[in-house]
Design an enzyme around this catalytic site. Structure first.
Site, PDB file in Angstrom:
ATOM      1  N   CYS A   1       0.827  -1.206   0.000  1.00  0.00           N
ATOM      2  CA  CYS A   1       0.000   0.000   0.000  1.00  0.00           C
ATOM      3  C   CYS A   1       0.862   1.257   0.000  1.00  0.00           C
ATOM      4  CB  CYS A   1      -0.919   0.002   1.218  1.00  0.00           C
ATOM      5  SG  CYS A   1      -2.124   1.344   1.204  1.00  0.00           S
TER       6      CYS A   1
ATOM      7  N   ARG B   1     -12.904   1.089  -5.022  1.00  0.00           N
ATOM      8  CA  ARG B   1     -12.434   1.030  -3.636  1.00  0.00           C
ATOM      9  C   ARG B   1     -11.694   2.315  -3.265  1.00  0.00           C
ATOM     10  NH1 ARG B   1      -8.398  -0.728  -0.037  1.00  0.00           N
ATOM     11  NH2 ARG B   1      -9.226  -2.094   1.611  1.00  0.00           N
TER      12      ARG B   1
END
EC number: 1.1.1.205
Length: 539
Positions: A350, A446
């Site tokens: 991430c 998302r």
């Protein structure tokens, strides 16, 4: 600092703001406070609250050992995922397209955890993945897949592959049992258009009438030396099916995570407002939905949770996230969430924190969410940042009930990521759902970029590879073994006791280095420790 604070100084001799200060986390659940100095505001005080307290993550703390009479092998590692779903091990696989599809979900449920099938699939394909899990193991199959004698054998072969079954009961239009068709019957057939009635077994079917216990079923199957027991009523109408494979599975995996019908549990991810997907998944027996968003503390996520929970006909548990603050957790709980997923930016793949500048260190985020969630008896799921089994222990000690795993599971045989051979070593592909490849495939919603053309996407993740680790069963044993060891050191017999009683100590950077093997060249790696993970080198 008062007695109610989460962290305490060990000695008054150490300067308050010294980096050498050791700070103990006191009794759960109060928040972390380190007295981080704040900038002076002007006469209006506009900067007084700009910088909050110092946040910490897993490497910043250790659990303090305590007097113990607890043997690791005797601890109870079961925990609540939601109020209705209890896992035998507190591990959930992440809904990522290189981590969880049916194979991973089946393997993890057998061990006592639960898999969340990712949503980078069509509604039909995701539903089929859920069905594969639900049909992979059963106690008594109440509604087995069936076919009609007039249908073609090609339809039977397709259904066997899609439903992951080795045999299909054949029934008339009124559900009267006509026969059974197995893969063995299809093995040497050359004409796919042949009707099933010409191939199926009609005579000497092994059946049982009325209610049959699994013990009785096993005795019948053993005596008749067959694999499937067909359950019928007095009118010979099919009412269910029991297989020897399912009986053997229940013996081999006594701690499997199962629903009231004896089927393995499975979850699935959905996007905001994706009610069509939710309805399809619920109709096929999914056990829990995960409203999956990088920013769970947003209007669309809250409205989606509220809409699903207000539909009483669905009666489904909903996990919502991700959040990193008490306020975010509180709003999702108020909307009806059955569990809150915590973690913004801690994952290995991430880049949210460096791209957007947003995030909260994971231990601090867990503590913040738990502070409000425990008041409503809502479990918290720690999602992201888990690199070693000790991090699982720390996440639960901070108040989480379960942890969600991505990178550690991505290298397993059951993950859907492709195999990669690089410089003589075997790896598996792993990517964040915020990576460019995953967003193009379908996960852009998302990150609130649905409908954005590929050239305009702003990714919040990367693509890479992780070392191949073998089957999940062996690896999960090591992860849970580390958790058991931690509970033994702390003297807690249950997950609930670990959440309530464990105390942390804050550590220095030198301690982090000391935590890992040092002053040695490792010649034989342990099954639960990789120097590549510590160094950040994936090969």
């Amino acid at each position: 600092m008062g007695a109610s604070t989460r962290f305490r100084r060990q000695s008054g001799k150490v300067p308050y703001n010294s980096t050498a200060a050791s700070v103990i986390i006191a009794r759960f659940p109060h928040r972390i406070t380190f007295g981080c100095p704040r900038p002076r505001g002007n006469e209006n005080g506009m900067f007084d609250d700009k910088i909050g307290d110092l946040g910490v993550t897993f490497d910043d703390v250790l659990l303090q050992p305590r007097y113990s009479e607890v043997v690791p092998s005797e601890v109870d590692v079961s925990s609540q995922m939601t109020q209705r779903i209890r896992l035998q091990i507190p591990l959930i696989s992440s809904p990522m397209d290189t981590v969880t599809e049916s194979e991973m979900a089946i393997a993890l449920a057998k061990e006592g955890g639960l898999g969340i099938v990712h949503k980078n699939l069509s509604v039909r394909r995701q539903t089929e993945e859920v069905l594969k899990v639900k049909r992979s193991a059963n106690g008594i199959i109440v509604n087995p897949v069936t076919l009609n004698p007039a249908q073609k054998v090609s339809a039977a072969a397709e259904l066997m592959d899609r439903a992951n079954v080795s045999g299909i009961p054949i029934v008339e239009d009124d559900r009267t049992l006509a026969g059974i068709l197995t893969r063995r019957d299809l093995r040497f057939l050359e004409d796919p258009d042949m009707p099933i009635s010409q191939v199926m077994t009609r005579e000497n079917l092994v059946t049982a009438v009325g209610n049959v216990t699994l013990a009785q079923a096993e005795k019948i199957l053993t005596e008749k030396r067959v694999e499937k027991l067909l359950l019928i009523d007095e009118e010979r109408k099919l009412t269910g099916l029991i297989t020897i494979r399912d009986i053997d599975m229940m013996k081999r995996y006594p701690r499997a995570c199962k629903d009231p019908q004896g089927r393995l549990r499975v979850g699935a991810a959905i996007g905001v407002g994706d009610y069509e997907r939710a309805e399809s998944l619920i109709g096929k027996g999914v056990d829990v939905l995960v409203v999956d968003s990088a920013h769970g503390h947003s209007r669309n996520v809250i409205e989606t949770v509220r809409e699903i929970k207000q539909n009483k006909s669905w009666d489904i548990d909903v996990v919502a996230g991700n959040v990193a603050t008490a306020e975010g957790a509180a709003d999702l709980i108020a909307a009806g969430a059955d569990a809150v997923k915590v973690g913004i930016g801690p994952g290995s793949i991430c880049t949210t924190r460096v791209i957007s500048g947003i995030g909260v260190p994971q231990v601090t985020a867990i503590l913040s969410a738990v502070k409000v969630a425990q008041e409503k008896n809502i479990p918290v799921i720690a999602d992201g940042g888990i690199r070693f089994s000790g991090d699982i222990t720390k996440a639960i000690a901070a108040g989480a009930s379960t942890v969600m795993i991505g990178s550690l599971f991505a290298g397993l045989a059951e993950s859907p990521g492709k195999m990669i051979l690089y410089q003589g070593r075997t790896f598996k592909a792993y990517r964040g759902m915020g990576s460019m490849g995953a967003m193009v495939k379908g996960s852009s919603d998302r990150y609130r970029q649905k409908g954005t053309e590929a050239g305009k996407l702003v990714p919040e993740g990367v693509e890479g590879r992780v070392p191949f680790k073998g089957p999940l069963s062996d690896y999960a044993y090591q992860l849970v073994g580390g958790l058991r060891a931690g509970m033994g050191y702390v003297g807690t017999r249950t997950i609930e006791e670990l959440r309530r009683d464990a105390k942390f100590i804050r550590v220095s950077a030198a301690t982090v280095r000391e935590n890992h093997p040092h002053d040695i060249a490792i010649t034989q790696e342990a099954p639960n420790y990789s120097p590549d993970v510590h160094s950040g080198d994936a090969g």
